[in-house]
Design a protein around this motif. Structure first.
Motif, mmCIF file in Angstrom:
data_model
loop_
_atom_site.group_PDB
_atom_site.id
_atom_site.type_symbol
_atom_site.label_atom_id
_atom_site.label_comp_id
_atom_site.label_asym_id
_atom_site.label_seq_id
_atom_site.Cartn_x
_atom_site.Cartn_y
_atom_site.Cartn_z
ATOM 1 N N ALA A 135 0.865 -1.404 0.181
ATOM 2 C CA ALA A 135 0.165 -0.268 0.145
ATOM 3 C C ALA A 135 0.824 1.287 -0.259
ATOM 4 C CB ALA A 135 -0.894 -0.024 1.144
ATOM 5 N N ALA A 136 2.073 1.150 0.935
ATOM 6 C CA ALA A 136 2.758 2.301 0.909
ATOM 7 C C ALA A 136 3.650 2.498 -0.443
ATOM 8 C CB ALA A 136 3.860 2.180 1.892
ATOM 9 N N SER A 137 3.961 1.495 -1.062
ATOM 10 C CA SER A 137 4.612 1.483 -2.347
ATOM 11 C C SER A 137 3.587 2.181 -3.377
ATOM 12 C CB SER A 137 4.806 0.285 -2.867
ATOM 13 O OG SER A 137 4.028 -0.491 -3.532
ATOM 14 N N ILE A 138 2.503 2.088 -3.540
ATOM 15 C CA ILE A 138 1.358 2.391 -4.252
ATOM 16 C C ILE A 138 1.153 3.902 -4.334
ATOM 17 C CG2 ILE A 138 -1.134 2.649 -4.954
ATOM 18 C CD1 ILE A 138 -1.034 -0.614 -4.764
ATOM 19 N N LEU A 139 1.193 4.512 -2.828
ATOM 20 C CA LEU A 139 1.111 5.780 -2.523
ATOM 21 C C LEU A 139 2.113 6.688 -2.927
ATOM 22 C CD1 LEU A 139 -0.985 5.951 0.913
ATOM 23 C CD2 LEU A 139 -1.887 5.782 -1.406
ATOM 24 N N ALA A 140 3.367 6.216 -2.551
ATOM 25 C CA ALA A 140 4.551 6.841 -2.861
ATOM 26 C C ALA A 140 4.625 6.897 -4.260
ATOM 27 C CB ALA A 140 5.722 6.141 -2.240
ATOM 28 N N LYS A 141 4.356 5.827 -5.148
ATOM 29 C CA LYS A 141 4.791 5.789 -6.616
ATOM 30 C C LYS A 141 3.596 6.858 -7.275
ATOM 31 C CE LYS A 141 5.331 4.524 -11.103
ATOM 32 N NZ LYS A 141 6.737 5.029 -11.645
ATOM 33 N N THR A 142 2.172 6.793 -7.022
ATOM 34 C CA THR A 142 1.286 7.647 -7.533
ATOM 35 C C THR A 142 1.395 9.016 -7.399
ATOM 36 O OG1 THR A 142 -0.371 7.232 -5.877
ATOM 37 C CG2 THR A 142 -0.268 5.731 -7.812
ATOM 38 N N TYR A 143 2.050 9.418 -5.979
ATOM 39 C CA TYR A 143 2.018 10.685 -5.642
ATOM 40 C C TYR A 143 3.135 11.500 -5.958
ATOM 41 C CZ TYR A 143 -1.911 11.250 -2.544
ATOM 42 O OH TYR A 143 -3.238 11.386 -2.090
ATOM 43 N N ARG A 144 4.387 10.431 -6.531
ATOM 44 C CA ARG A 144 5.368 10.971 -7.032
ATOM 45 C C ARG A 144 5.174 11.383 -8.543
ATOM 46 N NH1 ARG A 144 9.883 10.406 -9.842
ATOM 47 N NH2 ARG A 144 11.579 11.539 -9.333
ATOM 48 N N ASP A 145 4.448 10.314 -9.272
ATOM 49 C CA ASP A 145 4.134 10.585 -10.586
ATOM 50 C C ASP A 145 3.336 11.737 -10.675
ATOM 51 O OD1 ASP A 145 5.355 8.103 -10.902
ATOM 52 O OD2 ASP A 145 3.491 6.900 -11.457
ATOM 53 N N ASP A 146 2.496 12.087 -10.014
ATOM 54 C CA ASP A 146 1.737 13.349 -9.982
ATOM 55 C C ASP A 146 2.408 14.602 -9.930
ATOM 56 O OD1 ASP A 146 -0.862 11.909 -9.866
ATOM 57 O OD2 ASP A 146 -1.249 12.255 -7.895
ATOM 58 N N TYR A 147 3.619 14.384 -9.003
ATOM 59 C CA TYR A 147 4.553 15.518 -9.067
ATOM 60 C C TYR A 147 5.499 15.693 -10.226
ATOM 61 C CZ TYR A 147 9.434 16.747 -7.620
ATOM 62 O OH TYR A 147 10.704 17.136 -7.751
ATOM 63 N N MET A 148 5.800 14.446 -10.805
ATOM 64 C CA MET A 148 6.646 14.665 -12.094
ATOM 65 C C MET A 148 5.776 15.124 -13.086
ATOM 66 S SD MET A 148 9.710 13.965 -10.885
ATOM 67 C CE MET A 148 10.349 14.143 -12.902
ATOM 68 N N ASP A 149 4.493 14.611 -13.311
ATOM 69 C CA ASP A 149 3.579 15.158 -14.593
ATOM 70 C C ASP A 149 3.417 16.737 -14.450
ATOM 71 O OD1 ASP A 149 3.300 12.913 -15.206
ATOM 72 O OD2 ASP A 149 1.291 12.502 -14.164
ATOM 73 N N GLU A 150 3.593 17.488 -13.050
ATOM 74 C CA GLU A 150 3.521 18.879 -12.806
ATOM 75 C C GLU A 150 4.980 19.470 -13.465
ATOM 76 O OE1 GLU A 150 2.786 19.746 -9.017
ATOM 77 O OE2 GLU A 150 0.610 18.803 -8.854
ATOM 78 N N LEU A 151 5.921 18.765 -13.019
ATOM 79 C CA LEU A 151 7.414 19.332 -13.361
ATOM 80 C C LEU A 151 7.412 19.229 -15.017
ATOM 81 C CD1 LEU A 151 9.888 18.061 -10.698
ATOM 82 C CD2 LEU A 151 8.654 20.203 -10.864
ATOM 83 N N ALA A 152 6.817 18.199 -15.474
ATOM 84 C CA ALA A 152 6.767 17.954 -17.029
ATOM 85 C C ALA A 152 6.207 19.157 -17.644
ATOM 86 C CB ALA A 152 6.123 16.737 -17.225
#
Length: 201
Positions: A135-152
């Motif tokens: 569960a922690a791996s999913i939250l860490a991954k999805t929130y980081r992906d959201d962040y990288m999409d913003e940086l993109a």
């Protein structure tokens, strides 16, 4: 089938990080405390799930968890303390934000800097063994992906919306062609020929 807990008599939080191997962006970590009766047959290591499935599971985890939190360590901090310590710090920041303090921590991996007052157990490939770490791996991954999409949106030329900051061919070619941004980790080997390049400090 993933295990719900290591020891049933203790309130356990699973912890995992995302973005450790990236060339750019912050490293994220999550801590999740699940109820003992939590059951979801689809929940497993985030790397084994499709992007769609990870985002479908995220609200389920957030709604059913006893507590959850996400911690972040910036590229500047990564360069100062190295990525291993940054990963541990991100986990510490997630743990300290939990609304309920766990009695024990389940850490994905084989190393961890102890968190004051809470015992821990490291578990190699823990995200494929324990529900709380998955569960922690999913939250860490999805929130980081959201962040990288913003940086993109700020730097579309690096293809971060697809590679999320990982060292793909397209990412490295962009670095070679136009240089680095304030979000790149300057202590990382950004290019094979990096030692001959003069990156700004």
């Amino acid at each position: 089938m993933l295990l719900p807990y290591l020891e049933s008599h203790r309130l356990e939080a699973g912890c995992d990080e995302a973005g450790r191997g990236c060339l750019a962006g912050s490293v994220f970590a999550a801590a999740v405390i699940l109820p003992e009766d939590f059951c979801n047959e689809e929940l497993t290591d985030s790397k084994q799930l499709s992007e769609k499935k990870r985002y479908q599971l995220r609200p389920i985890i957030e709604q059913e968890a006893i507590a959850w939190a996400v911690g972040i360590v910036t590229p500047e901090e990564i360069d100062q303390i190295n990525i291993l310590n940054a990963s541990f710090l991100a986990m510490h920041r997630a743990i300290e934000q939990l609304s309920v303090q766990p009695e024990h921590l389940l850490i994905d991996g084989n190393r961890f800097n102890p968190y004051a007052g809470i015992s821990h157990t490291t578990v190699i490939k823990g995200d494929s063994k324990f529900l709380s770490i998955a569960a922690a791996s999913i939250l860490a991954k999805t929130y980081r992906d959201d962040y990288m999409d913003e940086l993109a949106l700020l730097h579309p030329e690096y293809d971060w919306c697809k590679n999320k900051g990982y060292p793909t061919k397209a990412h490295r070619e962009a670095i070679r062609r136009i240089g680095i941004t304030e979000f790149h980790r300057k202590t990382f080997t950004l290019l094979p020929e990096q030692l001959t390049l003069d990156f700004p400090s």
